[in-house]
Design an enzyme around this catalytic site. Structure first.
Site, PDB file in Angstrom:
ATOM      1  N   ASP A   1       0.815  -1.221   0.000  1.00  0.00           N
ATOM      2  CA  ASP A   1       0.000   0.000   0.000  1.00  0.00           C
ATOM      3  C   ASP A   1       0.848   1.271   0.000  1.00  0.00           C
ATOM      4  OD1 ASP A   1       0.944  -0.396   2.503  1.00  0.00           O
ATOM      5  OD2 ASP A   1      -0.934   0.000   3.550  1.00  0.00           O
TER       6      ASP A   1
ATOM      7  N   HIS B   1      21.951   1.391 -20.617  1.00  0.00           N
ATOM      8  CA  HIS B   1      21.031   1.813 -19.554  1.00  0.00           C
ATOM      9  C   HIS B   1      21.435   1.186 -18.219  1.00  0.00           C
ATOM     10  CE1 HIS B   1      17.624   3.058 -22.528  1.00  0.00           C
ATOM     11  NE2 HIS B   1      18.638   3.886 -22.514  1.00  0.00           N
TER      12      HIS B   1
ATOM     13  N   ASP C   1      25.246   9.826 -16.961  1.00  0.00           N
ATOM     14  CA  ASP C   1      24.128  10.330 -17.757  1.00  0.00           C
ATOM     15  C   ASP C   1      23.040  10.670 -16.747  1.00  0.00           C
ATOM     16  OD1 ASP C   1      21.931  10.765 -19.386  1.00  0.00           O
ATOM     17  OD2 ASP C   1      22.320   9.033 -20.685  1.00  0.00           O
TER      18      ASP C   1
ATOM     19  N   ASP D   1      19.008  16.532 -19.803  1.00  0.00           N
ATOM     20  CA  ASP D   1      19.549  15.198 -20.109  1.00  0.00           C
ATOM     21  C   ASP D   1      21.007  15.374 -20.545  1.00  0.00           C
ATOM     22  OD1 ASP D   1      19.979  12.607 -20.907  1.00  0.00           O
ATOM     23  OD2 ASP D   1      18.525  12.618 -22.550  1.00  0.00           O
TER      24      ASP D   1
ATOM     25  N   HIS E   1      22.890   3.309 -30.981  1.00  0.00           N
ATOM     26  CA  HIS E   1      21.686   4.071 -30.615  1.00  0.00           C
ATOM     27  C   HIS E   1      21.571   5.332 -31.469  1.00  0.00           C
ATOM     28  CE1 HIS E   1      24.191   6.986 -28.449  1.00  0.00           C
ATOM     29  NE2 HIS E   1      24.780   5.983 -27.806  1.00  0.00           N
TER      30      HIS E   1
ATOM     31  N   HIS F   1      17.292  12.900 -29.395  1.00  0.00           N
ATOM     32  CA  HIS F   1      15.828  12.834 -29.345  1.00  0.00           C
ATOM     33  C   HIS F   1      15.288  14.190 -28.913  1.00  0.00           C
ATOM     34  CE1 HIS F   1      16.478  12.556 -24.981  1.00  0.00           C
ATOM     35  NE2 HIS F   1      17.440  11.696 -25.272  1.00  0.00           N
TER      36      HIS F   1
ATOM     37  N   HIS G   1      12.281  11.762 -23.354  1.00  0.00           N
ATOM     38  CA  HIS G   1      12.132  11.426 -24.776  1.00  0.00           C
ATOM     39  C   HIS G   1      10.800  12.052 -25.169  1.00  0.00           C
ATOM     40  CE1 HIS G   1      14.964   7.718 -24.225  1.00  0.00           C
ATOM     41  NE2 HIS G   1      15.565   8.864 -24.105  1.00  0.00           N
TER      42      HIS G   1
ATOM     43  N   GLU H   1      23.935  13.166 -28.660  1.00  0.00           N
ATOM     44  CA  GLU H   1      24.579  12.222 -27.757  1.00  0.00           C
ATOM     45  C   GLU H   1      25.232  11.020 -28.439  1.00  0.00           C
ATOM     46  OE1 GLU H   1      21.745   9.892 -25.408  1.00  0.00           O
ATOM     47  OE2 GLU H   1      20.150  11.198 -26.121  1.00  0.00           O
TER      48      GLU H   1
ATOM     49  N   TYR I   1      31.094   2.334 -27.581  1.00  0.00           N
ATOM     50  CA  TYR I   1      31.060   1.386 -26.460  1.00  0.00           C
ATOM     51  C   TYR I   1      31.796   0.125 -26.892  1.00  0.00           C
ATOM     52  CZ  TYR I   1      27.325   4.731 -25.867  1.00  0.00           C
ATOM     53  OH  TYR I   1      26.615   5.900 -25.815  1.00  0.00           O
TER      54      TYR I   1
ATOM     55  N   ARG J   1      30.173   8.419 -23.898  1.00  0.00           N
ATOM     56  CA  ARG J   1      29.069   9.167 -24.514  1.00  0.00           C
ATOM     57  C   ARG J   1      29.191  10.608 -24.037  1.00  0.00           C
ATOM     58  NH1 ARG J   1      25.303   6.099 -23.301  1.00  0.00           N
ATOM     59  NH2 ARG J   1      24.320   6.985 -21.450  1.00  0.00           N
TER      60      ARG J   1
ATOM     61  N   GLU K   1      26.795  14.114 -24.138  1.00  0.00           N
ATOM     62  CA  GLU K   1      25.418  14.513 -24.473  1.00  0.00           C
ATOM     63  C   GLU K   1      25.113  15.925 -23.996  1.00  0.00           C
ATOM     64  OE1 GLU K   1      22.361  12.146 -22.529  1.00  0.00           O
ATOM     65  OE2 GLU K   1      20.879  12.783 -24.013  1.00  0.00           O
TER      66      GLU K   1
HETATM   67  N1  GLY Z   1      19.183   9.420 -20.491  1.00  0.00           N
HETATM   68  C1  GLY Z   1      18.384   8.913 -21.508  1.00  0.00           C
HETATM   69  C2  GLY Z   1      18.888   9.308 -22.823  1.00  0.00           C
HETATM   70  O1  GLY Z   1      19.981   9.827 -22.940  1.00  0.00           O
HETATM   71  O2  GLY Z   1      18.220   9.173 -23.805  1.00  0.00           O
HETATM   72 MN    MN Z   2      20.988  10.887 -21.421  1.00  0.00          MN
HETATM   73 MN    MN Z   3      19.261  11.512 -24.153  1.00  0.00          MN
END
Ligand code: GLY
Ligand code: MN
Ligand code: MN
Length: 436
Positions: free
Chosen positions: A31, A235, A252, A263, A342, A346, A353, A379, A383, A401, A403
């Site tokens: 709960d 992720h 990230d 982000d 990837h 976005h 996103h 981004e 890898y 990465r 970003e």
């Molecule tokens: N942190 C999620 C992305 O970079 O899309």
């Molecule tokens: Mn990100």
């Molecule tokens: Mn992102």
């Protein structure tokens, strides 16, 4: 009434009605619930922060084009679960023309829908509301249009709302800049504080503490704090491994401020100095990132930018000895996906996103040109799996990465997250100043 709601009303027209539900609380365990997160479409139109509400928007209605159904005031419930705006608060503080207890919604629904040509409603998100509306529709079929005039066209509002949300107003940009600034400062703090022997969890705590201390409501998504080869897991969210001398750390992390997300990703050495191989891979990604930031401008398309990132990273992989062969062939055979798997970015906004179509027409995925007011991430990454026998040994286990969040303008773009260093020398400097 919010400007966004007025615009939405104009778009759906006077013969339409829209039903836009708030989110519900989600059970975390027995709960107790997860921290509540409002539905971004509902929030965009109403700003109303509570769960279990429904906005009924009928632009042609003479007296109350905007009705909010909300949880009623209830001293006992409020003692247990927190304050409620109630019907008075919904009118007074959120500009509803009329507010009604949500407990009356099911009984009112037939009256609300009667007489409208079109219903804007998205099926498939709120199952209980779906059932109520379906029940209404089947009752109307049964009555054979003798006693009521139900909507004959049902339209998913996702497209209209997505287009609106995609183009940010100056007020929205201001909030996004604040979300970006808070996250940028948290990344800088992490660079200053990280040292060998700490745990990923401590860096996560440091960043999220900074978010909350700066007025953000929390994270915009689960933070990724990956030391060493954890950075090669896109992720990675376990965030519980020790940080080792000589490894890189990929962070990230972005916050949510007044509903808007930032982000940011940065990758830096745990001990404050890049090794030669780390820097070689880093500089490849950085060069591509800079090119892709520059390409995030009016007229260019999502597709062009994605292809640019693929081409430049494939060239970079060849330079590093990760891939061999003709660039065109490597791209055609998707060989690059072994190390870059990837998208290059976005839309960003109320959702990390964010809403909005990536198409200009059917079958033309990612063909959409960038336009002023859009905010996109940039981004690219590389890898290299730790057990990849094909990669030079010195690069195995490296994940990088970088970003940023970029606003498209009339004459170029503004990098909302420019203040976090990303040049390798600048990172080393910030990590090694005022530390000892
Ligand atoms: N942190 C999620 C992305 O970079 O899309
Ligand atoms: Mn990100
Ligand atoms: Mn992102």
């Amino acid at each position: 009434m919010k400007k966004q709601l007025k615009d939405f009303m104009e778009q759906i027209g006077r013969d339409a009605i829209a039903i836009i539900p708030a989110a519900h609380e989600q059970t975390r365990s027995y709960d107790t619930e997860f921290k509540f997160h409002q539905d971004p479409d509902f929030y965009y139109l109403t700003g109303f922060p509570e769960p279990d509400a429904v906005a009924v928007i009928a632009p042609g209605h003479k007296k109350h084009p905007y009705t909010l159904f909300v949880r009623p005031r209830d001293p006992l419930m409020e003692t247990w679960y927190g304050r409620r705006q109630g019907v008075d608060g919904a009118k007074k503080n959120y500009g509803a023309d009329k507010a009604v207890s949500i407990e009356k919604f099911a009984a009112e629904l037939p009256k609300l829908l009667n007489g409208h040509e079109k219903l804007y409603y998205r099926f498939g998100v709120d199952n209980k509301l779906d059932l109520l509306i379906l029940q209404y529709l089947s009752e109307q079929r049964f009555r054979r249009l003798k006693t009521a005039y139900p909507p004959h066209t049902i339209i998913d509002p996702t497209l209209i709302l997505g287009e609106m949300r995609l183009h940010k107003t100056p007020e929205e940009v201001e909030l996004m800049q604040r979300a970006a600034d808070i996250a940028a400062e948290a990344h800088i703090l992490a660079m200053r504080k990280t040292e060998p022997g700490m745990n990923e969890s401590q860096i996560e705590a440091l960043i999220e503490h900074y978010f909350r201390m700066s007025g953000a409501s929390g994270v915009a998504y689960n933070s990724i704090i990956g030391g060493g080869d954890n950075a090669t897991i896109l992720h990675y969210v376990e965030n519980n491994a020790p940080l080792r001398d000589g490894d890189l750390l990929l962070i990230d992390a972005g916050c949510e401020y007044e509903g808007y997300a930032s982000d940011i990703t940065r990758t830096f050495p745990v001990n404050g100095r890049f090794t030669k191989p780390q820097r070689e891979v880093y500089d490849v990604v950085l060069d591509v990132q800079l090119e892709c930031v520059a390409a995030t401008k009016k007229g260019n398309t999502v597709k062009q930018r994605q292809e640019l990132s693929i081409e430049l990273l494939t060239e970079g992989m060849k330079k590093l000895g990760l891939l061999k062969g003709k660039t065109k062939e490597l791209i055609k055979k998707k060989e690059f996906m072994k190390y870059y798997m990837h998208g290059v970015g976005h839309y960003l906004g109320l959702d990390v996103h964010d809403a909005g179509r990536y198409f200009t027409e059917q079958q033309a995925k990612n063909s959409r040109p960038f336009a002023p007011g859009m905010v996109l991430t940039v981004e690219p990454g590389l890898y290299i799996p730790p057990d990849d026998k094909d990669a030079p040994a010195k690069y195995r286990g490296i994940g990088i990465r970088i970003e940023d969040d970029v606003l498209v303008t009339e004459d170029g773009n503004v990098n909302l997250t420019a203040k976090v260093p990303k040049d390798a020398d600048a990172i080393e400097e910030i990590m090694n100043t005022g530390r000892e």
